[in-house]
Design a protein around this motif. Structure first.
Motif, PDB file in Angstrom:
ATOM      1  N   TRP A 163      21.055  28.551  37.556  1.00  0.00           N
ATOM      2  CA  TRP A 163      21.913  28.478  38.380  1.00  0.00           C
ATOM      3  C   TRP A 163      22.896  27.097  38.300  1.00  0.00           C
ATOM      4  O   TRP A 163      23.827  26.849  39.289  1.00  0.00           O
ATOM      5  CB  TRP A 163      21.035  28.396  39.746  1.00  0.00           C
ATOM      6  CG  TRP A 163      20.242  29.387  40.001  1.00  0.00           C
ATOM      7  CD1 TRP A 163      20.384  30.613  40.058  1.00  0.00           C
ATOM      8  CD2 TRP A 163      18.909  29.285  40.333  1.00  0.00           C
ATOM      9  NE1 TRP A 163      19.281  31.567  40.389  1.00  0.00           N
ATOM     10  CE2 TRP A 163      18.305  30.541  40.769  1.00  0.00           C
ATOM     11  CE3 TRP A 163      18.083  28.212  40.932  1.00  0.00           C
ATOM     12  CZ2 TRP A 163      17.051  31.025  41.178  1.00  0.00           C
ATOM     13  CZ3 TRP A 163      16.638  28.313  41.367  1.00  0.00           C
ATOM     14  CH2 TRP A 163      16.447  29.757  41.652  1.00  0.00           C
ATOM     15  N   ILE A 165      22.479  23.881  38.433  1.00  0.00           N
ATOM     16  CA  ILE A 165      21.934  22.823  39.326  1.00  0.00           C
ATOM     17  C   ILE A 165      21.051  21.840  38.883  1.00  0.00           C
ATOM     18  O   ILE A 165      20.082  22.347  37.906  1.00  0.00           O
ATOM     19  CB  ILE A 165      21.683  23.298  40.743  1.00  0.00           C
ATOM     20  CG1 ILE A 165      20.621  24.191  40.697  1.00  0.00           C
ATOM     21  CG2 ILE A 165      22.927  23.974  41.460  1.00  0.00           C
ATOM     22  CD1 ILE A 165      19.830  24.380  42.024  1.00  0.00           C
ATOM     23  N   ILE A 177      24.360  21.364  47.405  1.00  0.00           N
ATOM     24  CA  ILE A 177      23.955  22.386  46.477  1.00  0.00           C
ATOM     25  C   ILE A 177      23.572  23.760  47.420  1.00  0.00           C
ATOM     26  O   ILE A 177      23.555  24.839  46.883  1.00  0.00           O
ATOM     27  CB  ILE A 177      23.269  22.095  45.435  1.00  0.00           C
ATOM     28  CG1 ILE A 177      21.802  21.472  45.644  1.00  0.00           C
ATOM     29  CG2 ILE A 177      23.913  21.194  44.378  1.00  0.00           C
ATOM     30  CD1 ILE A 177      20.930  21.277  44.778  1.00  0.00           C
ATOM     31  N   LYS A 180      25.557  27.044  47.944  1.00  0.00           N
ATOM     32  CA  LYS A 180      25.927  27.551  46.828  1.00  0.00           C
ATOM     33  C   LYS A 180      24.796  28.563  46.336  1.00  0.00           C
ATOM     34  O   LYS A 180      25.031  29.487  45.894  1.00  0.00           O
ATOM     35  CB  LYS A 180      26.245  26.576  45.588  1.00  0.00           C
ATOM     36  CG  LYS A 180      27.641  25.753  46.038  1.00  0.00           C
ATOM     37  CD  LYS A 180      27.797  24.859  44.784  1.00  0.00           C
ATOM     38  CE  LYS A 180      28.864  23.739  45.597  1.00  0.00           C
ATOM     39  NZ  LYS A 180      28.762  22.248  44.734  1.00  0.00           N
ATOM     40  N   LEU A 181      23.648  27.943  46.421  1.00  0.00           N
ATOM     41  CA  LEU A 181      22.385  28.834  46.108  1.00  0.00           C
ATOM     42  C   LEU A 181      22.317  29.986  47.051  1.00  0.00           C
ATOM     43  O   LEU A 181      22.088  31.077  46.588  1.00  0.00           O
ATOM     44  CB  LEU A 181      20.941  27.729  46.367  1.00  0.00           C
ATOM     45  CG  LEU A 181      20.854  26.957  45.043  1.00  0.00           C
ATOM     46  CD1 LEU A 181      19.770  25.775  45.618  1.00  0.00           C
ATOM     47  CD2 LEU A 181      20.508  27.513  43.947  1.00  0.00           C
ATOM     48  N   LYS A 182      22.633  29.663  48.356  1.00  0.00           N
ATOM     49  CA  LYS A 182      22.428  30.755  49.195  1.00  0.00           C
ATOM     50  C   LYS A 182      23.550  31.735  48.964  1.00  0.00           C
ATOM     51  O   LYS A 182      23.298  33.028  49.040  1.00  0.00           O
ATOM     52  CB  LYS A 182      22.853  30.241  50.644  1.00  0.00           C
ATOM     53  CG  LYS A 182      21.887  30.562  51.780  1.00  0.00           C
ATOM     54  CD  LYS A 182      22.134  29.989  53.084  1.00  0.00           C
ATOM     55  CE  LYS A 182      21.728  30.503  54.240  1.00  0.00           C
ATOM     56  NZ  LYS A 182      21.760  30.274  55.418  1.00  0.00           N
ATOM     57  N   GLU A 183      24.648  31.319  48.582  1.00  0.00           N
ATOM     58  CA  GLU A 183      25.820  32.487  48.075  1.00  0.00           C
ATOM     59  C   GLU A 183      25.236  33.258  46.968  1.00  0.00           C
ATOM     60  O   GLU A 183      25.582  34.264  46.929  1.00  0.00           O
ATOM     61  CB  GLU A 183      27.063  31.566  47.678  1.00  0.00           C
ATOM     62  CG  GLU A 183      28.044  31.529  48.623  1.00  0.00           C
ATOM     63  CD  GLU A 183      29.074  30.347  48.212  1.00  0.00           C
ATOM     64  OE1 GLU A 183      29.494  30.404  47.175  1.00  0.00           O
ATOM     65  OE2 GLU A 183      29.512  29.781  49.317  1.00  0.00           O
ATOM     66  N   GLN A 184      24.422  32.420  46.091  1.00  0.00           N
ATOM     67  CA  GLN A 184      23.913  33.693  44.990  1.00  0.00           C
ATOM     68  C   GLN A 184      22.929  34.229  45.449  1.00  0.00           C
ATOM     69  O   GLN A 184      21.801  35.100  44.610  1.00  0.00           O
ATOM     70  CB  GLN A 184      23.275  32.673  43.840  1.00  0.00           C
ATOM     71  CG  GLN A 184      24.781  31.868  43.436  1.00  0.00           C
ATOM     72  CD  GLN A 184      24.230  30.951  42.058  1.00  0.00           C
ATOM     73  OE1 GLN A 184      23.665  31.371  41.256  1.00  0.00           O
ATOM     74  NE2 GLN A 184      24.525  29.602  42.163  1.00  0.00           N
TER      75      GLN A 184
END
Ligand code: GAL
Length: 419
Positions: A163, A165, A177, A180-184
């Motif tokens: 990811w 990060i 961060i 951004k994780l949520k978007e993925q």
């Protein structure tokens, strides 16, 4: 690995025979009921101890009475009914600190174990500060079996790399961060049933308050309604935004599984999660799973210790004393802890028996600032802990920091913790 544990248990068995000596197998017989919440996945370390006990006392029938539910959420309620009903188990799991002293010792339900500590040389084997937590001016009330760390962040190094990060050093990093994780499609922080929210809260509050104010909160010197505590609740609310919606239906192991299988990036959990990943899931620390102090708490070790005591009126007192003697011994401790993810409470433990996670925890324990856990009984009595669970339930719905801070003050007063 299996072969390693086999050899380990043979070595430990031999050393136990030396410790308890031939007179030990004396004529102990009948039952020994051990009451705990170390069921299923949480069981292997306790079972290793029971195996040693049975080797020393083959005529005793050990009843391993476990009640499932992380942090004793169900077991403690059953214990209460049994203790108050005059039907105590022979020995029960209880956290060192206020959960023991402010509850069972205060109610005069425990036997003093000072004699056992002295005759076993334990006044020197355990750290003085830990003995203080297990004692009052009237005695020492339980035998510690481990030291667990509460403020740990767990992750899978290969997933973080995928990811792009790093493990966050503080909650600001995390909050940067997390979207951004949520978007993925990745849950930033895995959470489980309500007691794990208390567990997460203590790590978030520790980072927000710092160690001195954390201690001040428990000595009654910092008000729950202070701006500092309100801020801690505010931060906690922000962090909660990035947890999974089905949290309340998951066990702590299932939240850990979410991290392991890549559904979630991180999890804040005590280092029984290391025991679960190493012993149950057969993962290798550092290679298969990684860890860091929970965000913003580097240099602070929030600890808790599991211990076992001898309740007044225990049906099989002599068998229990032999059990407690095993728990406090080096052999018992070094059989239990490498499987449990905790470190030994003894000062002379053999660190070569432990994996790299536990060795690093032992190192931190030696050099970090030590503070006590709320969720696992060190700083607050059970009355407060139960009420705090209600406050948490309220906060999870309302997300209102002011209201939670005021409720915190009310339950501190109610449970005699405001001074
Ligand atoms: C803690 C206990 C640990 C572990 C954990 C999860 O309260 O001290 O040993 O069992 O709960 O259930």
């Amino acid at each position: 690995m299996k072969c390693f544990f086999k050899t380990l248990s043979i070595v430990l068995l031999l050393s136990l025979t030396v410790i308890i000596g031939s007179s030990s197998a004396e004529e102990l017989s009948g039952e020994l009921e051990i009451f705990s919440w170390w069921a299923g996945d949480e069981g292997p370390a306790l079972e290793a101890l029971i195996t040693l006990y049975k080797a020393g006392y083959p005529k005793v029938e050990v009843v391993n009475a476990t009640i499932t539910g992380g942090s004793g959420i169900n077991a403690k309620a059953v214990l209460k009914t049994r203790m108050l009903g005059g039907n105590p188990p022979d020995s029960f799991q209880v956290h060192a600190g206020q959960e023991l002293i402010g509850t069972w010792v205060k109610a005069d339900r425990m036997e003093d174990l000072t004699g056992l500590f002295k005759e076993s040389g334990w006044m020197e084997s355990f750290p003085q500060d830990l003995i203080k937590l297990l004692g009052t001016d009237k005695g020492i009330w339980s035998v510690p079996v481990n030291i667990h760390r509460s403020n740990v962040l767990w992750y899978i190094p290969a997933n973080l790399e995928k990811w792009g990060i790093d493990a966050p050093e503080n909650w600001d990093d995390f909050l940067a961060i997390a979207p951004k994780l949520k978007e993925q499609g990745v849950v930033p922080l895995a959470l489980a049933t309500n007691w794990t929210a208390n567990h997460l809260w203590e790590s978030v509050a520790l980072s927000s308050l710092g160690a001195d104010k954390w201690d001040a909160l428990w000595s009654g010197k910092l008000d729950w309604t202070s701006e500092d505590v309100v801020k801690a609740w505010e931060l906690f609310g922000k962090v909660l935004e990035f947890t999974n919606e089905d949290a309340s239906s998951l066990s702590w192991q299932q939240a850990t599984d979410m991290v392991v299988n890549g559904q979630a990036a991180f999890n804040v959990m005590g280092d029984w999660a290391a025991g679960y990943m190493s012993t149950t899931l057969k993962m290798e620390p550092k290679k298969d799973y990684g860890w860091a102090a929970s965000p913003g708490t580097e240099g602070v070790f929030m600890f808790l210790a599991d211990s076992f005591g001898l309740p007044k009126g225990a049906p099989h007192r002599a068998n229990t004393l032999a059990w407690l003697k095993l728990l406090g011994s080096k052999a018992g401790s070094d059989a239990f802890n490498p499987l449990k993810g905790s470190i030994s409470a003894r000062l002379d433990s053999d660190l070569s028996l432990y994996n790299v996670y536990s060795q690093s925890a032992a190192d931190d324990f030696g050099k970090n600032r030590i503070v006590g856990s709320l969720a696992h009984g060190v700083v607050a009595n059970e009355g407060f802990m139960n009420d705090f669970a209600t406050v948490m339930g309220m906060f999870l719905k309302s997300r209102n920091p002011q209201q939670a801070a005021q409720a915190g003050q009310a339950i501190a007063i109610q449970n005699g913790m405001d001074e």
